[in-house]
Design an enzyme around this catalytic site. Structure first.
Site, mmCIF file in Angstrom:
data_model
loop_
_atom_site.group_PDB
_atom_site.id
_atom_site.type_symbol
_atom_site.label_atom_id
_atom_site.label_comp_id
_atom_site.label_asym_id
_atom_site.label_seq_id
_atom_site.Cartn_x
_atom_site.Cartn_y
_atom_site.Cartn_z
ATOM 1 N N GLN A 85 0.845 -1.196 0.000
ATOM 2 C CA GLN A 85 0.000 0.000 0.000
ATOM 3 C C GLN A 85 0.883 1.250 0.000
ATOM 4 O OE1 GLN A 85 -1.992 0.596 3.741
ATOM 5 N NE2 GLN A 85 -3.696 1.686 2.804
ATOM 6 N N GLY A 86 0.826 2.030 -1.064
ATOM 7 C CA GLY A 86 1.640 3.247 -1.154
ATOM 8 C C GLY A 86 0.811 4.485 -0.872
ATOM 9 N N TYR A 87 0.511 4.717 0.392
ATOM 10 C CA TYR A 87 -0.231 5.911 0.790
ATOM 11 C C TYR A 87 0.729 6.932 1.419
ATOM 12 C CZ TYR A 87 -5.087 4.094 0.352
ATOM 13 O OH TYR A 87 -6.299 3.639 -0.092
ATOM 14 N N SER A 88 1.346 6.550 2.573
ATOM 15 C CA SER A 88 2.112 7.523 3.382
ATOM 16 C C SER A 88 3.344 8.032 2.652
ATOM 17 C CB SER A 88 2.572 6.865 4.682
ATOM 18 O OG SER A 88 1.487 6.320 5.357
ATOM 19 N N SER B 252 4.687 -1.225 3.970
ATOM 20 C CA SER B 252 4.835 -2.619 4.437
ATOM 21 C C SER B 252 4.873 -3.563 3.245
ATOM 22 C CB SER B 252 3.657 -3.018 5.333
ATOM 23 O OG SER B 252 3.542 -2.125 6.414
ATOM 24 N N GLU C 16 -9.254 -1.164 5.838
ATOM 25 C CA GLU C 16 -8.014 -1.335 6.599
ATOM 26 C C GLU C 16 -8.285 -1.224 8.099
ATOM 27 O OE1 GLU C 16 -4.884 1.393 5.571
ATOM 28 O OE2 GLU C 16 -3.419 0.208 6.695
HETATM 29 C C1 LIG Z 1 3.731 -0.864 11.399
HETATM 30 C C2 LIG Z 1 3.339 0.177 10.400
HETATM 31 C C3 LIG Z 1 3.030 -0.197 9.124
HETATM 32 C C4 LIG Z 1 2.673 0.788 8.185
HETATM 33 N N1 LIG Z 1 2.391 0.369 6.908
HETATM 34 C C5 LIG Z 1 2.075 1.293 5.983
HETATM 35 C C6 LIG Z 1 1.826 0.888 4.635
HETATM 36 O O1 LIG Z 1 1.895 -0.288 4.299
HETATM 37 N N2 LIG Z 1 1.538 1.840 3.732
HETATM 38 C C7 LIG Z 1 1.443 3.157 4.062
HETATM 39 O O2 LIG Z 1 1.123 3.951 3.198
HETATM 40 N N3 LIG Z 1 1.685 3.590 5.335
HETATM 41 C C8 LIG Z 1 2.007 2.681 6.293
HETATM 42 N N4 LIG Z 1 2.274 3.076 7.574
HETATM 43 C C9 LIG Z 1 2.278 4.500 7.884
HETATM 44 C C10 LIG Z 1 1.096 4.962 8.738
HETATM 45 O O3 LIG Z 1 -0.090 4.999 7.995
HETATM 46 C C11 LIG Z 1 1.471 6.348 9.291
HETATM 47 O O4 LIG Z 1 2.584 6.167 10.148
HETATM 48 C C12 LIG Z 1 0.333 6.964 10.085
HETATM 49 O O5 LIG Z 1 -0.725 7.341 9.248
HETATM 50 C C13 LIG Z 1 0.804 8.196 10.896
HETATM 51 O O6 LIG Z 1 1.482 9.091 10.071
HETATM 52 P P1 LIG Z 1 2.920 9.653 10.488
HETATM 53 O O7 LIG Z 1 3.796 8.499 10.841
HETATM 54 O O8 LIG Z 1 3.372 10.553 9.389
HETATM 55 O O9 LIG Z 1 2.691 10.467 11.826
HETATM 56 P P2 LIG Z 1 2.149 11.981 11.951
HETATM 57 O O10 LIG Z 1 0.981 12.156 11.056
HETATM 58 O O11 LIG Z 1 3.310 12.894 11.760
HETATM 59 O O12 LIG Z 1 1.668 12.013 13.447
HETATM 60 C C14 LIG Z 1 2.567 12.183 14.550
HETATM 61 C C15 LIG Z 1 1.740 12.236 15.828
HETATM 62 O O13 LIG Z 1 0.849 13.383 15.790
HETATM 63 C C16 LIG Z 1 -0.495 12.980 16.009
HETATM 64 N N5 LIG Z 1 -1.391 13.776 15.182
HETATM 65 C C17 LIG Z 1 -1.219 14.126 13.889
HETATM 66 N N6 LIG Z 1 -2.262 14.863 13.446
HETATM 67 C C18 LIG Z 1 -3.136 14.945 14.496
HETATM 68 C C19 LIG Z 1 -4.407 15.575 14.685
HETATM 69 N N7 LIG Z 1 -5.020 16.230 13.688
HETATM 70 N N8 LIG Z 1 -5.021 15.463 15.907
HETATM 71 C C20 LIG Z 1 -4.420 14.787 16.916
HETATM 72 N N9 LIG Z 1 -3.197 14.190 16.795
HETATM 73 C C21 LIG Z 1 -2.564 14.264 15.614
HETATM 74 C C22 LIG Z 1 -0.553 11.512 15.571
HETATM 75 O O14 LIG Z 1 -1.604 10.818 16.204
HETATM 76 C C23 LIG Z 1 0.827 11.026 16.023
HETATM 77 O O15 LIG Z 1 0.800 10.673 17.374
HETATM 78 C C24 LIG Z 1 2.632 2.135 8.532
HETATM 79 C C25 LIG Z 1 2.947 2.509 9.860
HETATM 80 C C26 LIG Z 1 3.299 1.554 10.773
HETATM 81 C C27 LIG Z 1 3.650 1.973 12.160
#
Ligand SMILES: Cc1cc2nc3c(=O)[nH]c(=O)nc-3n(C[C@H](O)[C@H](O)[C@H](O)COP(=O)(O)OP(=O)(O)OC[C@H]3O[C@@H](n4cnc5c(N)ncnc54)[C@H](O)[C@@H]3O)c2cc1C
Length: 393
Positions: free
Chosen positions: A126-129, A161, A244
């Site tokens: 999944q290429g989202y983040s 992932s 998801e």
């Molecule tokens: C094990 C694992 C597998 C993953 N696999 C994939 C994958 O296959 N494909 C993919 O695309 N992504 C994947 N991800 C990424 C995941 O979707 C992102 O890590 C997640 O959406 C959070 O984004 P970020 O890491 O940029 O954190 P940030 O968005 O930078 O957030 C940092 C902190 O700020 C808080 N925060 C941010 N905005 C708000 C708000 N508006 N209100 C309150 N709190 C807030 C968050 O809750 C968090 O605690 C994976 C992540 C993990 C840990």
């Protein structure tokens, strides 16, 4: 609501249970023997389950399903958890992308991708983040420009992932940078072997290389790999995200963790007594069991909504939030039970439960982030589910 199974459903449950009793010990022994790689073993396990008729039961027949009612899949999942069977390697594709393709894909996309997904012949990621686009996913910047009958993709994904061994990616790309950020996004299916695509694995605190950074340098993607309409990818992406969040809080997973925790409490003694007899831990275990059961009932309510084709609300976010936090809390309790032995990892012969719990703590932390963090689930449940006002930015 009658929570009992119909006689034919009970019969089906027995059939699944017998199949697992006959097959699971053999495949687990093969895994322990380590004669084939973990990935090849996982693909084989998925194929076995599929051929036995236990994967994607409600999908249309022409795409590899059986068009059975969703209750059958619920029974299968329940039995898999009861037997402590491992998950399938294609779970993300089958549960996230598959239903989205069935709803939004072209006939050709469905026929081309769905059967191979079910047989684990093609693994998806999944290429989202992206860096700077996690919780605020709509800020993504990976660009796709139209050039004849192709898109040309440039940019970067992160935390992808399975990308190390995936064959394909479902990805979000920006196709109209001048549009407001939720518009101008499109949903593409990308071949991971495409020239210009580079995967750079990241090492997690578990020591695994479970996810990677993925770079796109003029990667050409055929236009027929667009899912849904051009610039309407946000709507398609949200369908996948809904699926998801169901997966992230899967009740079967929690049941397995709970059963394992019960075993640990039975087998760990303090002052000559198993900890399951300790009144403080008994109370805690009872609380966990109540939440596991509440989640099961919540799952049945979702199933009823699905059968009656009712519109979806925030139920899957509740699954994700409660399910992932429950796994984390149960794991912390297990580590308390293990006391001084808790830091011992897999491979150390003194490690209780073969070092499962400290590893699971690290995995559980990831579950509260992947697929959207707990804070984001709470925000959406509050605003869309409970109709609370949006807080100040
Ligand atoms: C094990 C694992 C597998 C993953 N696999 C994939 C994958 O296959 N494909 C993919 O695309 N992504 C994947 N991800 C990424 C995941 O979707 C992102 O890590 C997640 O959406 C959070 O984004 P970020 O890491 O940029 O954190 P940030 O968005 O930078 O957030 C940092 C902190 O700020 C808080 N925060 C941010 N905005 C708000 C708000 N508006 N209100 C309150 N709190 C807030 C968050 O809750 C968090 O605690 C994976 C992540 C993990 C840990």
């Amino acid at each position: 609501m009658d929570l009992n199974l119909l006689p034919e459903e009970e019969q089906y449950r027995q059939q699944v249970r017998s199949w697992l009793a006959a097959n699971l010990p053999k495949v687990m022994a093969e895994r322990r023997a380590g004669r084939i790689s973990g990935i090849e073993w996982s693909k084989k396990w998925q194929r076995m389950l599929y051929e036995a008729g236990y994967v994607a039961l409600s999908w249309p027949k022409q795409y590899g399903g059986q068009e059975l009612d969703p209750m059958r899949q619920f029974i299968v999942n329940d039995e898999l958890a009861r037997a402590r069977a491992p998950g399938v390697i294609g779970a993300q594709a089958i549960n996230l992308l598959g239903p989205t393709l069935i709803t939004f894909g072209t006939e050709e996309q469905k026929r081309r991708y769905l059967p191979k997904m079910l047989r684990a012949e093609e693994i998806w990621c999944q290429g989202y983040s992206e860096p700077g686009a996690g919780s605020d996913l709509a800020s993504l910047r990976t660009r796709a420009e139209i050039d004849g009958d192709h898109f040309v993709v440039n940019g970067q994904k992160v935390w992808t992932s399975r990308s190390r061994y995936a064959d394909r990616m479902f990805a979000l790309v920006r196709t109209d940078p001048s549009a407001p950020k939720h518009r101008g996004i499109s949903y593409l299916l990308i071949d991971m072997k495409s020239p210009g695509l580079t995967v750079r694995p990241l090492v997690q605190m578990t020591g695994d290389r479970g996810f990677s950074e993925v770079f796109f340098d003029n990667v050409r993607v055929p236009r027929e790999n667009l899912v849904g309409q051009l610039n309407d990818g946000w709507r398609v992406a949200n369908d996948t995200l809904y699926n998801e969040r169901n997966l992230g809080g899967a009740v079967e997973g929690n049941k397995q963790v709970f059963n394992r925790l019960l075993d640990l409490a039975r087998n760990t003694k303090r002052a000559g007594q198993p900890l399951i007899k300790n009144s403080i831990y008994r109370q805690r275990l009872a609380d966990f069991q109540i939440t596991v059961e509440a989640m099961r009932l919540h799952g049945l309510r979702q199933l009823t909504d699905q059968i009656h084709k009712r519109p979806r609300g925030v139920e899957s976010l509740v699954n994700k939030l409660v399910g992932s936090e429950l796994t984390y809390e149960m794991t912390r309790t297990a580590l308390e039970l293990e006391a001084n032995f808790a830091p011992l990892l897999k491979g150390d012969e003194r490690a209780p439960d073969r070092g499962y719990w400290p590893m699971n703590l690290m995995v559980a932390m990831g579950l509260m982030i992947g697929g959207g963090t707990s804070q984001i689930q709470k925000n959406i449940i509050a605003q869309r589910g409970l109709k609370m006002p949006k807080g100040p930015d």
